[in-house]
Design a protein around this motif. Structure first.
Motif, short mmCIF file in Angstrom:
data_model
loop_
_atom_site.label_atom_id
_atom_site.label_comp_id
_atom_site.label_asym_id
_atom_site.label_seq_id
_atom_site.Cartn_x
_atom_site.Cartn_y
_atom_site.Cartn_z
N TYR A 159 5.45 44.85 7.88
CA TYR A 159 5.31 43.81 8.91
C TYR A 159 6.65 43.57 9.59
O TYR A 159 7.67 43.34 8.93
N ASP A 160 6.64 43.65 10.91
CA ASP A 160 7.85 43.40 11.71
C ASP A 160 7.81 41.94 12.17
O ASP A 160 7.04 41.58 13.06
N PHE A 161 8.64 41.11 11.55
CA PHE A 161 8.60 39.67 11.84
C PHE A 161 9.14 39.36 13.23
O PHE A 161 8.83 38.31 13.80
N ALA A 162 9.94 40.26 13.79
CA ALA A 162 10.46 40.03 15.15
C ALA A 162 9.34 40.14 16.18
O ALA A 162 9.20 39.29 17.07
N SER A 163 8.52 41.18 16.06
CA SER A 163 7.43 41.38 17.03
C SER A 163 6.13 40.72 16.61
O SER A 163 5.23 40.51 17.43
N GLY A 164 6.03 40.38 15.31
CA GLY A 164 4.80 39.78 14.81
C GLY A 164 3.66 40.77 14.68
O GLY A 164 2.49 40.40 14.81
N GLN A 165 4.00 42.04 14.38
CA GLN A 165 2.97 43.07 14.26
C GLN A 165 3.26 43.97 13.06
O GLN A 165 4.41 44.10 12.61
N LYS A 166 2.20 44.62 12.56
CA LYS A 166 2.35 45.60 11.49
C LYS A 166 2.76 46.95 12.09
O LYS A 166 2.21 47.37 13.11
N ILE A 167 3.70 47.61 11.44
CA ILE A 167 4.10 48.96 11.83
C ILE A 167 3.77 49.88 10.65
O ILE A 167 4.27 49.69 9.54
N PHE A 168 2.93 50.88 10.89
CA PHE A 168 2.45 51.72 9.79
C PHE A 168 3.40 52.89 9.54
O PHE A 168 3.94 53.51 10.46
N SER A 169 3.60 53.16 8.25
CA SER A 169 4.46 54.27 7.84
C SER A 169 3.81 55.60 8.20
O SER A 169 2.58 55.73 8.24
#
Length: 556
Positions: free
Chosen positions: A376-386
């Motif tokens: 989870y990227d707290f800056a953008s507020g979205q999940k980034i998948f590996s």
């Protein structure tokens, strides 16, 4: 100076009043005639908490407080505790009241009677009746100020060595203590004006002691509802017994040990005891051959992350591999965060977690399938998948950490026998003395302030403002499920206030006196004024406390 006056600005109604020099807060309130649905029990004078007997000699801003305010409720509870102490001395002259620790919306207590006799149900009923009798008599709480040496001698004569230890290591030249009838006691905060202000209380048999309940903060005529939390009590009593044997159950005793040069010994022994507990939990997990999902929960700043890493190390000593999973990486995208009753984003809600994705990926891992896990990227507020596929190796287990891990809604479709639940919290059993508890919430708040300042570059004010919302979330989403745990791990260490003081005090002192949070800052600084600091040289790099003040050998 005859007829000298001052101006008092009442924050509650935004009006300015002129009063004679030296008027008390109580006398001023009688003139102001402030309307309140709940009893006024104390006040903030220039944002510093004061009792209603406080006298004013210069212009001040005054905010009167009811039990709905945390500071007002603390004054209420302290006063109730003093009444109970007096009632104990009335009924059992040689008895010793010990207020152990906050538990189940109250404070867990016990009474040491002569010849180790147990307190019976009849004794507790008599105690309750005596407390009510003292309340009905409307006795005034009087304060007295004297030289520190005089107060020490007073409490020594009363056999209150816990207070002697505390006050002997206090640097103040003068101290303020309270009297109620013929009894004297010392508290690190103000009391209500008289016993009649205690409008509701209860004394409930609880385990091998009893629970003292004050009034509900929204209804002064009733006590709050509570749950019996016997697993939590058992854990608290286990650690309290150890700390008593080590002579580390009060701040005064720890101060003396530090002054005697025993800091390194305290750190080494208590850290070793905590590591032994981690190892015993690892042993239990290995014995449960079907346990494949280890669920680790706890409130904010409990040290869940470091505990999980230390548990993984202990599992490896038994050749058991583990894969860490953080539920924080499964938050829904910020735009879909649920709202609370006030229309604000509720990040503590279980609905803030993408439960469908979380359950799907955990199930897939347990079935031997590969998954692409999110971060989870707290800056953008979205999940980034590996882009890297993750699988569970043979005989590898999942270590899942998150505040909702004990909620029965989590992983409902996965067989119960595969789960092992752990509750982690800073369950401090340390007290200033036997009548002044240190709350678990304060312990965690101090940790969070230090971590937020050091690693997140947040101001102390921001942390304090968020803390209210964090506490609301804990009461709703975490505490109701803590008894679901298979084991409770106490992350508190008796020496941590002494260790954290060197970083906490400078951070707290950055808060200006005109800040709305200044009264809370002053309260915490007052708490630290009783604590003798120690250096962090002897703290191991794997210590749970290093998650908050730095220098850990673990990566976060």
């Amino acid at each position: 100076m005859e007829n000298a006056t001052l101006e008092l600005f009442c924050v509650n109604n935004q009006k300015t009043y002129t009063f004679p020099l030296g008027i008390s807060l109580m006398e001023a309130l009688e003139e102001i005639k402030l309307e309140s649905d709940l009893p006024i029990v104390s006040a903030k004078v220039n944002r510093v908490n004061k009792g209603m007997d406080f006298r004013i000699y210069s212009p001040k801003d005054v905010e009167y407080l009811s039990i709905k305010d945390d500071a007002g409720m603390r004054a209420y509870i302290r006063s109730l505790h003093f009444i109970i102490y007096k009632a104990v001395k009335d009924l059992f002259p040689n008895g010793k009241l010990i207020l152990e620790y906050p538990l189940s919306e109250g404070v867990f207590c016990h009474i040491e009677k002569e010849k180790d006799a147990d307190i019976s149900i009849d004794d507790l009923q008599k105690l309750k009746e005596q407390v009510q009798k003292i309340i009905d008599e409307d006795l005034t709480f009087h304060f007295k100020e004297c030289k520190r040496e005089e107060a020490i001698e007073l409490f020594r004569k009363k056999g209150m060595e816990d207070k002697v230890h505390l006050l002997e290591t206090n640097a103040n030249l003068y101290l303020r203590y309270y009297t109620l009838g013929d009894e004297a006691d010392y508290y690190y905060g103000c009391l209500v004006p008289s016993t009649k202000y205690i409008s509701a209380f209860d004394i409930v048999p609880y385990g091998n002691g009893f629970l003292v309940l004050g009034c509900d903060k929204n209804n002064s005529k009733k006590v709050p509802s509570f749950r019996f939390e016997y697993k939590l009590l058992s854990t608290l009593q286990e650690f309290d017994a150890i700390n008593r044997q080590l002579g580390l159950d009060t701040v005064g005793k720890i101060n003396n040990a530090i002054i005697e040069g025993k800091s390194a010994e305290i750190i080494k022994v208590t850290e070793a005891l905590q590591e032994r507990k981690v190892a015993s939990i690892a042993d239990e997990i290995v014995k449960r051959e079907q346990a494949k999902v280890i669920l680790i929960s706890g409130p904010s700043s409990s040290g869940k992350t470091t505990f999980a890493k230390r548990l993984a190390v202990q599992l490896m000593t038994q050749l058991k591999k583990s894969k860490p999973v953080s539920m924080d990486n499964y938050f829904v995208d910020r735009d879909f965060t649920p709202l609370d009753e006030e229309g604000k984003p509720d990040y503590e809600s279980i609905r803030a977690v993408d439960m469908e994705l979380f359950t799907q990926q955990v199930s897939a891992l347990l079935n031997g399938e590969g998954v692409y896990m999110p971060k989870y990227d707290f800056a953008s507020g979205q999940k980034i998948f590996s882009t890297k596929e993750e699988r569970l190796e043979e005989d590898e287990i999942l270590l899942i950490e998150g505040i909702h891990c004990l909620n029965p809604e989590i992983l409902k479709t996965i067989p119960e026998e595969t789960k092992y639940r752990i509750y982690v919290s800073a369950l401090t059993t340390l007290s200033l003395d036997y009548h002044n508890c240190i709350t678990m919430s304060d312990n965690r708040l101090i940790r969070r302030i230090i971590r937020d300042v050091k690693f997140r570059k947040y101001s102390v004010q921001r942390t304090l403002q968020w803390w209210t919302e964090v506490r609301k979330g804990e009461k709703k989403w975490i505490f109701p499920f803590q008894e679901n745990a298979d084991v409770i791990f106490n992350s508190a260490l008796p020496y941590e206030l002494a260790l954290l003081k060197r970083q906490a005090v400078p951070a707290l002192e950055t808060v200006p006196c005109d800040s709305p949070d200044y009264s809370e800052v002053k309260r915490l600084l007052n708490l630290f004024s009783y604590v003798t600091p120690i250096l962090n040289d002897e703290v191991p790099q794997t210590s749970l406390l290093r998650e908050f003040f730095g220098g850990s050998s673990f990566r976060y």
